[in-house]
Write a protein that holds these residues in place. Sequence first.
Motif, PDB file in Angstrom:
ATOM      1  N   ILE A  70      -2.842  -6.293   6.664  1.00  0.00           N
ATOM      2  CA  ILE A  70      -3.060  -4.849   6.526  1.00  0.00           C
ATOM      3  C   ILE A  70      -4.093  -4.402   7.560  1.00  0.00           C
ATOM      4  N   VAL A  71      -3.737  -3.396   8.362  1.00  0.00           N
ATOM      5  CA  VAL A  71      -4.662  -2.868   9.368  1.00  0.00           C
ATOM      6  C   VAL A  71      -5.115  -1.452   9.025  1.00  0.00           C
ATOM      7  N   ASN A  72      -4.381  -0.777   8.094  1.00  0.00           N
ATOM      8  CA  ASN A  72      -4.751   0.573   7.667  1.00  0.00           C
ATOM      9  C   ASN A  72      -4.129   0.805   6.299  1.00  0.00           C
ATOM     10  N   THR A  73      -4.943   1.197   5.317  1.00  0.00           N
ATOM     11  CA  THR A  73      -4.415   1.369   3.955  1.00  0.00           C
ATOM     12  C   THR A  73      -3.636   2.667   3.774  1.00  0.00           C
ATOM     13  N   LYS A  74      -3.766   3.573   4.735  1.00  0.00           N
ATOM     14  CA  LYS A  74      -3.030   4.836   4.601  1.00  0.00           C
ATOM     15  C   LYS A  74      -2.981   5.548   5.947  1.00  0.00           C
ATOM     16  N   ASP A  75      -1.746   5.719   6.468  1.00  0.00           N
ATOM     17  CA  ASP A  75      -1.624   6.458   7.716  1.00  0.00           C
ATOM     18  C   ASP A  75      -1.321   7.924   7.416  1.00  0.00           C
ATOM     19  N   GLU A  76      -0.889   8.677   8.411  1.00  0.00           N
ATOM     20  CA  GLU A  76      -0.628  10.108   8.226  1.00  0.00           C
ATOM     21  C   GLU A  76       0.484  10.378   7.224  1.00  0.00           C
ATOM     22  N   SER A  77       1.430   9.434   7.124  1.00  0.00           N
ATOM     23  CA  SER A  77       2.549   9.612   6.189  1.00  0.00           C
ATOM     24  C   SER A  77       2.252   9.026   4.822  1.00  0.00           C
ATOM     25  N   GLY A  78       1.096   8.392   4.669  1.00  0.00           N
ATOM     26  CA  GLY A  78       0.716   7.798   3.393  1.00  0.00           C
ATOM     27  C   GLY A  78       1.085   6.342   3.267  1.00  0.00           C
ATOM     28  N   ALA A  79       1.706   5.759   4.290  1.00  0.00           N
ATOM     29  CA  ALA A  79       2.132   4.367   4.230  1.00  0.00           C
ATOM     30  C   ALA A  79       0.996   3.430   4.610  1.00  0.00           C
ATOM     31  N   VAL A  80       1.114   2.191   4.137  1.00  0.00           N
ATOM     32  CA  VAL A  80       0.162   1.150   4.511  1.00  0.00           C
ATOM     33  C   VAL A  80       0.632   0.547   5.841  1.00  0.00           C
ATOM     34  N   VAL A  81      -0.251   0.561   6.841  1.00  0.00           N
ATOM     35  CA  VAL A  81       0.117   0.040   8.159  1.00  0.00           C
ATOM     36  C   VAL A  81      -0.196  -1.447   8.222  1.00  0.00           C
TER      37      VAL A  81
END
Length: 390
Positions: A70-81
């Motif tokens: 996991i590199v980001n728990t929430k992107d602009e669309s709400g997905a976990v990156v």
Amino acid sequence: MDEKFDLDSIDKTFTRFKVGAKVNATVVAKLKSGLLVNIGGKKDGLIPFCDEENKAIQDVNIGDSFEAIIVNTKDESGAVVLSKQKADDLRIGNEIANTLAVGNETELIITSATKAGLVSKLGTFEVFIPYSQISYGRIDNNLQNYVNKQFKAIVLEIDLIRHKIVASIRAYEEHEKLSAEEAFFSSIYENKVVTGKVIRFTDFGAFVNVGGVDCLCHNSEVSYEKNKKASDVLELDKSYDFKVIKLDKENKKVSLSYKALQVNPIVEKLKAYKVGDVVNGEVKKILPFGAIVAFGDGLEGLLHVKEASHFYIRNVYEVAKVGQKMNFKIIEIDPESNKVSLSLKALQEEPEIMKLKSRDDAYAETVASADYVKGQKDGKVEIKENLQEE
């Protein structure tokens, strides 16, 4: 009886995500932006199409499962990156680290620097390079300049339980240097032409790296022009051809010449002259055994004291002075050393006394009449004996 849903209890059954965590991911769809994956939580995961991930996911299909970070728990669309590449690197790093032993060679990318040294990662293993082990040569005062650069190092210590490794870039460099020197000195010889890179200038010349070995090109071997420094002719970090002119294998010293492979302008200029030619020259310097005479376009010749006069003289200054311009006859040209021998007496008529008497007697008579031997009875005999030895 109606059942009540405890949303808080249900929420606790879902996986909690945090940056850096490793999760199992299953590809459920391929979007324009990347791979949509199921990671066992309320949110979908997304592995974006980008330069960092394309190689890791190029052969992945819908339904495939793999580990991701996991590199980001929430992107602009709400997905976990997520990143599959980071997970692959971690797995491969651990595989490498677990096979290492003290003395083994490994490649590292420096991730950070401290006052004590450099830090790298090999999977979940932390690799530490102490300051004293950073380099065999000069160490950059700003250790941050090593960050994100790749190096080879030798493992000094390894702790498989704590996942810690101590390594040495210096040990690797020393090993490579010894190997390079062994190969170099087994194949090098005088007069060999080698290609080397200029790595450093000094007041007395330039150091040139040839096959991993530092060699010296002295200022005097850079150019046929006088008073030229290596930095006037050569460029730093540029490669040139050199000729090996001196070799000391025992002390591992090699002297190079750049000018030896260049056209000597003196050779070309001397082609315009031959033995017997008369040239006009200027006396530049008087020496105990003769004088240096400049003539033509930057050429020089030697007037030996024996060629300065038909009569015995002890020094050229008795017949010529520094700065005086006179005619000289070329009596010898050495094609190997490019040295020219000149004569004054060859342009002068031989005195009658030299014709009537033997050479030894004539010399003895001129010496006996000279002011500097007045009152010295043995002078004539000593000189005469020297002449006879000739």
